[in-house]
Motif scaffolding. Structure first.
Motif, PDB file in Angstrom:
ATOM      1  N   ALA A 186     -16.056 -95.541  29.962  1.00  0.00           N
ATOM      2  CA  ALA A 186     -17.292 -96.291  29.686  1.00  0.00           C
ATOM      3  C   ALA A 186     -18.339 -95.392  29.018  1.00  0.00           C
ATOM      4  CB  ALA A 186     -17.838 -96.878  30.986  1.00  0.00           C
ATOM      5  N   LEU A 187     -18.430 -94.184  29.497  1.00  0.00           N
ATOM      6  CA  LEU A 187     -19.392 -93.233  28.898  1.00  0.00           C
ATOM      7  C   LEU A 187     -18.985 -92.878  27.464  1.00  0.00           C
ATOM      8  CD1 LEU A 187     -20.055 -90.849  31.937  1.00  0.00           C
ATOM      9  CD2 LEU A 187     -21.680 -92.458  30.891  1.00  0.00           C
ATOM     10  N   ARG A 188     -17.682 -92.757  27.225  1.00  0.00           N
ATOM     11  CA  ARG A 188     -17.219 -92.458  25.864  1.00  0.00           C
ATOM     12  C   ARG A 188     -17.645 -93.559  24.902  1.00  0.00           C
ATOM     13  NH1 ARG A 188     -13.555 -88.745  24.293  1.00  0.00           N
ATOM     14  NH2 ARG A 188     -12.542 -87.420  25.870  1.00  0.00           N
ATOM     15  N   LEU A 225     -27.702 -86.467  35.700  1.00  0.00           N
ATOM     16  CA  LEU A 225     -26.942 -86.815  36.900  1.00  0.00           C
ATOM     17  C   LEU A 225     -26.830 -88.331  37.020  1.00  0.00           C
ATOM     18  CD1 LEU A 225     -25.659 -85.732  39.563  1.00  0.00           C
ATOM     19  CD2 LEU A 225     -27.904 -86.094  40.641  1.00  0.00           C
ATOM     20  N   LEU A 226     -25.604 -88.806  37.248  1.00  0.00           N
ATOM     21  CA  LEU A 226     -25.366 -90.225  37.544  1.00  0.00           C
ATOM     22  C   LEU A 226     -25.283 -90.372  39.058  1.00  0.00           C
ATOM     23  CD1 LEU A 226     -22.660 -91.169  34.882  1.00  0.00           C
ATOM     24  CD2 LEU A 226     -25.128 -91.607  34.801  1.00  0.00           C
ATOM     25  N   THR A 227     -26.064 -91.282  39.620  1.00  0.00           N
ATOM     26  CA  THR A 227     -26.135 -91.358  41.078  1.00  0.00           C
ATOM     27  C   THR A 227     -26.355 -92.779  41.536  1.00  0.00           C
ATOM     28  OG1 THR A 227     -27.329 -90.545  43.014  1.00  0.00           O
ATOM     29  CG2 THR A 227     -28.632 -90.913  41.035  1.00  0.00           C
ATOM     30  N   GLY A 228     -26.040 -93.011  42.802  1.00  0.00           N
ATOM     31  CA  GLY A 228     -26.300 -94.288  43.428  1.00  0.00           C
ATOM     32  C   GLY A 228     -27.584 -94.218  44.241  1.00  0.00           C
ATOM     33  N   TYR A 229     -28.046 -95.363  44.719  1.00  0.00           N
ATOM     34  CA  TYR A 229     -29.289 -95.399  45.483  1.00  0.00           C
ATOM     35  C   TYR A 229     -29.187 -94.602  46.779  1.00  0.00           C
ATOM     36  CZ  TYR A 229     -31.151 -98.888  42.281  1.00  0.00           C
ATOM     37  OH  TYR A 229     -31.599 -99.538  41.170  1.00  0.00           O
ATOM     38  N   ALA A 230     -28.004 -94.513  47.317  1.00  0.00           N
ATOM     39  CA  ALA A 230     -27.818 -93.793  48.579  1.00  0.00           C
ATOM     40  C   ALA A 230     -28.018 -92.294  48.418  1.00  0.00           C
ATOM     41  CB  ALA A 230     -26.418 -94.084  49.144  1.00  0.00           C
ATOM     42  N   ASP A 231     -27.925 -91.825  47.194  1.00  0.00           N
ATOM     43  CA  ASP A 231     -28.042 -90.379  46.943  1.00  0.00           C
ATOM     44  C   ASP A 231     -29.404 -89.983  46.392  1.00  0.00           C
ATOM     45  OD1 ASP A 231     -25.296 -90.014  47.613  1.00  0.00           O
ATOM     46  OD2 ASP A 231     -24.774 -90.786  45.614  1.00  0.00           O
ATOM     47  N   ILE A 232     -30.405 -90.851  46.565  1.00  0.00           N
ATOM     48  CA  ILE A 232     -31.699 -90.604  45.934  1.00  0.00           C
ATOM     49  C   ILE A 232     -32.377 -89.333  46.430  1.00  0.00           C
ATOM     50  CG2 ILE A 232     -33.017 -91.987  47.577  1.00  0.00           C
ATOM     51  CD1 ILE A 232     -33.556 -91.712  43.755  1.00  0.00           C
ATOM     52  N   ASP A 233     -32.234 -89.034  47.733  1.00  0.00           N
ATOM     53  CA  ASP A 233     -32.887 -87.836  48.280  1.00  0.00           C
ATOM     54  C   ASP A 233     -32.323 -86.568  47.645  1.00  0.00           C
ATOM     55  OD1 ASP A 233     -34.477 -89.361  49.900  1.00  0.00           O
ATOM     56  OD2 ASP A 233     -33.180 -89.176  51.676  1.00  0.00           O
ATOM     57  N   ALA A 234     -31.023 -86.502  47.537  1.00  0.00           N
ATOM     58  CA  ALA A 234     -30.382 -85.331  46.915  1.00  0.00           C
ATOM     59  C   ALA A 234     -30.768 -85.232  45.453  1.00  0.00           C
ATOM     60  CB  ALA A 234     -28.865 -85.431  47.060  1.00  0.00           C
ATOM     61  N   THR A 235     -30.937 -86.374  44.813  1.00  0.00           N
ATOM     62  CA  THR A 235     -31.300 -86.381  43.390  1.00  0.00           C
ATOM     63  C   THR A 235     -32.713 -85.846  43.183  1.00  0.00           C
ATOM     64  OG1 THR A 235     -29.877 -88.292  43.020  1.00  0.00           O
ATOM     65  CG2 THR A 235     -31.561 -87.832  41.357  1.00  0.00           C
ATOM     66  N   VAL A 236     -33.657 -86.306  44.012  1.00  0.00           N
ATOM     67  CA  VAL A 236     -35.053 -85.840  43.900  1.00  0.00           C
ATOM     68  C   VAL A 236     -35.115 -84.330  44.122  1.00  0.00           C
ATOM     69  CG1 VAL A 236     -37.331 -85.948  44.969  1.00  0.00           C
ATOM     70  CG2 VAL A 236     -36.045 -88.050  44.537  1.00  0.00           C
ATOM     71  N   ASN A 244     -35.837 -78.846  41.959  1.00  0.00           N
ATOM     72  CA  ASN A 244     -35.303 -77.485  41.835  1.00  0.00           C
ATOM     73  C   ASN A 244     -34.944 -77.125  40.396  1.00  0.00           C
ATOM     74  OD1 ASN A 244     -35.530 -77.066  44.592  1.00  0.00           O
ATOM     75  ND2 ASN A 244     -33.408 -77.712  45.022  1.00  0.00           N
ATOM     76  N   GLY A 245     -35.072 -78.075  39.492  1.00  0.00           N
ATOM     77  CA  GLY A 245     -34.783 -77.812  38.093  1.00  0.00           C
ATOM     78  C   GLY A 245     -33.331 -77.883  37.719  1.00  0.00           C
ATOM     79  N   ALA A 246     -32.491 -78.322  38.632  1.00  0.00           N
ATOM     80  CA  ALA A 246     -31.066 -78.396  38.326  1.00  0.00           C
ATOM     81  C   ALA A 246     -30.745 -79.590  37.438  1.00  0.00           C
ATOM     82  CB  ALA A 246     -30.253 -78.490  39.622  1.00  0.00           C
ATOM     83  N   VAL A 247     -31.582 -80.608  37.492  1.00  0.00           N
ATOM     84  CA  VAL A 247     -31.334 -81.840  36.732  1.00  0.00           C
ATOM     85  C   VAL A 247     -32.573 -82.164  35.915  1.00  0.00           C
ATOM     86  CG1 VAL A 247     -30.894 -84.307  36.925  1.00  0.00           C
ATOM     87  CG2 VAL A 247     -29.744 -82.722  38.469  1.00  0.00           C
ATOM     88  N   ARG A 248     -32.338 -82.548  34.660  1.00  0.00           N
ATOM     89  CA  ARG A 248     -33.473 -82.959  33.842  1.00  0.00           C
ATOM     90  C   ARG A 248     -33.696 -84.460  33.961  1.00  0.00           C
ATOM     91  NH1 ARG A 248     -36.890 -80.898  30.401  1.00  0.00           N
ATOM     92  NH2 ARG A 248     -37.936 -82.287  28.926  1.00  0.00           N
ATOM     93  N   TYR A 249     -32.601 -85.226  33.864  1.00  0.00           N
ATOM     94  CA  TYR A 249     -32.698 -86.673  34.007  1.00  0.00           C
ATOM     95  C   TYR A 249     -31.665 -87.139  35.032  1.00  0.00           C
ATOM     96  CZ  TYR A 249     -35.109 -86.478  29.476  1.00  0.00           C
ATOM     97  OH  TYR A 249     -35.962 -86.191  28.458  1.00  0.00           O
ATOM     98  N   TYR A 250     -31.916 -88.306  35.627  1.00  0.00           N
ATOM     99  CA  TYR A 250     -30.882 -88.953  36.446  1.00  0.00           C
ATOM    100  C   TYR A 250     -30.839 -90.425  36.074  1.00  0.00           C
ATOM    101  CZ  TYR A 250     -34.183 -91.274  39.596  1.00  0.00           C
ATOM    102  OH  TYR A 250     -35.139 -92.080  40.120  1.00  0.00           O
ATOM    103  N   MET A 251     -29.659 -90.994  36.184  1.00  0.00           N
ATOM    104  CA  MET A 251     -29.447 -92.418  35.843  1.00  0.00           C
ATOM    105  C   MET A 251     -28.744 -93.084  37.027  1.00  0.00           C
ATOM    106  SD  MET A 251     -30.559 -92.720  32.690  1.00  0.00           S
ATOM    107  CE  MET A 251     -29.821 -94.271  32.206  1.00  0.00           C
ATOM    108  N   ASN A 252     -29.249 -94.255  37.409  1.00  0.00           N
ATOM    109  CA  ASN A 252     -28.616 -95.000  38.479  1.00  0.00           C
ATOM    110  C   ASN A 252     -27.395 -95.775  37.965  1.00  0.00           C
ATOM    111  OD1 ASN A 252     -30.393 -94.342  40.633  1.00  0.00           O
ATOM    112  ND2 ASN A 252     -31.922 -95.775  39.795  1.00  0.00           N
ATOM    113  N   LEU A 288     -29.516 -95.354  28.624  1.00  0.00           N
ATOM    114  CA  LEU A 288     -28.759 -94.095  28.740  1.00  0.00           C
ATOM    115  C   LEU A 288     -28.633 -93.417  27.385  1.00  0.00           C
ATOM    116  CD1 LEU A 288     -26.996 -92.070  30.251  1.00  0.00           C
ATOM    117  CD2 LEU A 288     -25.042 -93.624  29.921  1.00  0.00           C
ATOM    118  N   LEU A 289     -28.352 -94.212  26.346  1.00  0.00           N
ATOM    119  CA  LEU A 289     -28.188 -93.635  25.013  1.00  0.00           C
ATOM    120  C   LEU A 289     -29.498 -92.997  24.525  1.00  0.00           C
ATOM    121  CD1 LEU A 289     -26.208 -93.240  22.700  1.00  0.00           C
ATOM    122  CD2 LEU A 289     -26.963 -95.448  21.751  1.00  0.00           C
ATOM    123  N   SER A 290     -30.629 -93.665  24.837  1.00  0.00           N
ATOM    124  CA  SER A 290     -31.914 -93.093  24.416  1.00  0.00           C
ATOM    125  C   SER A 290     -32.170 -91.757  25.120  1.00  0.00           C
ATOM    126  CB  SER A 290     -33.053 -94.068  24.694  1.00  0.00           C
ATOM    127  OG  SER A 290     -33.268 -94.236  26.088  1.00  0.00           O
TER     128      SER A 290
END
Length: 435
Positions: A18-20, A80-91, A96-104, A112-114
């Motif tokens: 799907a990402l491809r 980072l692609l994440t679900g709602y259950a992982d929101i705390d880890a994502t924030v 911490n600067g490990a992720v620039r953007y995250y997408m649910n 996503l393309l933008s």
């Protein structure tokens, strides 16, 4: 964007496909990995512009993976692609600067393309900045190297210029002395007197804070102060003022003006010419030719007035004994304020100039050949060649330059008589560099 490589990481093959499809229109190279260790293996071998990782994967979570990516390839943009259950880890990952953007999940393709396009533009901007920084660093290194090389060249050129200037200065002073010698061919006593006055003047100038130009002007004026006498009849030029009748005195009084006329046409000699014109002015205004008073008389002329008078009183005849020197100094004090500047007479005393010409009888005098002369010896009698060319006055302290000049002239115009020098080193100060 053919210059970009995008790494997709997910343990589900359907997500990767799907990402491809989303990335198909970008023209970027797309590589995939099914877990974190596999993605790190790819990163260790290839440059990656952008990595998109799922959060929940076996062996390593997406946050853990992107944290490692930040350490291994900090320039790589991380999404980072994440679900709602992982929101705390994502924030926490974002903070911490490990992720620039995250997408649910599920994501909106256009959104996503933008984000991906923005990320690649950011990557390009950062890469360009890095390239410019590196270029600037390289250019700065080259500039530093160039400046170092340039400074070396400037130092070398400055050294050459200083050497040339020193040689020109030495040549200039030798030319001035040659003028004095030419005057001596016409008037025998004038050349030796002028050189002795120049020696006295150099001693005097050590007590004054003058620039190199000011110093040199006074010394040149000392060598040439009597050059105007070549325009006088022989019977007048060689006479003491006291021995002249009124008609002869009138003619004698013209020699400072004639001297000024001789040199005033030379560029840079304007001050020298004035010193020559006024070297017979008296401090109280009774001198000649312009009856100047006090400090209206140029400083150089006031100095020459004292040195000229001291030479006539102490050094004109045989080398002076202590009585003669004391009498000459007393004469300066007697006429301080009338003929001479009293402050300069006091300075003459302070510098102890007269005592530097005293040599007691125990020193003895020896006659030497030019080749046997040594630096530091003091001349006890004027040095002349067989053709009466005057070289040095009595009282001159021999330098290596003087000895070299004596030997050069001796080779073409021999010095027949032995050169008379005192039989020990004198205590006189070494002559100034312009001598």
């Amino acid at each position: 964007m053919p210059d970009h490589r995008i790494l997709l990481v997910d343990d589900e093959e359907g997500i990767l496909k799907a990402l491809r499809r989303v990335l198909r229109g970008l023209g970027a190279e797309v590589v995939t990995a099914s877990n974190g260790p596999a993605a790190l293996e790819i990163l260790s071998k290839q440059n990656v512009s952008l990595i998109i990782s799922d959060q929940r994967m076996p062996k390593m979570t997406g946050v853990e993976l992107l944290g490692r990516v930040r350490e291994l390839a900090p320039q790589t943009i991380r999404i980072l692609l994440t679900g709602y259950a992982d929101i705390d880890a994502t924030v926490e990952a974002i903070n911490n600067g490990a992720v620039r953007y995250y997408m649910n999940k599920p994501w909106d393709d256009d959104f996503l393309l933008s984000r991906i396009k923005d990320s690649l533009e950011l990557y390009e901007s950062a890469a360009e900045n890095k390239r410019l920084d590196e270029l600037t660093r390289q250019q700065n290194e080259k500039l530093l190297e160039f400046n170092h090389t340039l400074q070396e060249k400037v130092d070398q050129q400055t050294s050459r210029i200083k050497k040339q200037h020193g040689e020109l200065k030495k040549s200039f002073m030798e030319t001035i002395k040659a003028f004095s010698v030419i005057v001596g061919l016409r008037l025998r006593d004038v050349a030796s007197h002028s050189q002795r006055v120049a020696t006295l003047t150099k001693m005097f100038l050590k007590g004054l804070d003058l620039s190199d130009k000011e110093y040199q002007d006074v010394v040149v004026a000392a060598y040439l102060h009597d050059i105007g006498k070549i325009g006088l009849p022989d019977k007048i030029a060689g006479k003491d003022q006291k021995e002249c009748n009124p008609h002869e005195k009138k003619a004698l009084y013209k020699h400072p003006i004639l001297g000024q006329s001789c040199v005033c046409g030379i560029t840079g000699f304007e001050e020298i010419a004035l010193m020559i014109r006024h070297h017979h002015e008296n401090f109280d205004g009774t001198g000649y030719p312009d009856y100047l008073i006090g400090t209206k008389i140029p400083l150089g002329s006031r100095i020459l007035r004292i040195c000229d008078a001291f030479d006539h009183a102490a050094l004109r005849n045989d080398y002076p004994d202590l009585k003669t020197l004391n009498h000459a100094v007393a004469t300066l004090h007697r006429y301080a304020g009338s003929r001479f500047d009293p402050s300069l007479v006091k300075m003459f005393d302070t510098l102890d100039i007269a005592n530097q010409f005293y040599h007691d009888d125990s020193q003895g005098v020896v006659g030497l050949k030019p080749a046997d002369l040594k630096e530091g010896m003091v001349v006890a009698m004027d040095i002349r060649t067989v053709n009466s060319v005057f070289l040095l006055p009595k009282g001159a302290k021999l330098s290596s330059g003087m000895i070299g000049r004596i030997n050069k002239i001796h080779a073409v115009d021999p010095i027949i008589e032995a050169i008379r020098v005192y039989n020990r080193s004198a205590n006189m100060e070494t002559e100034h560099a312009t001598a």
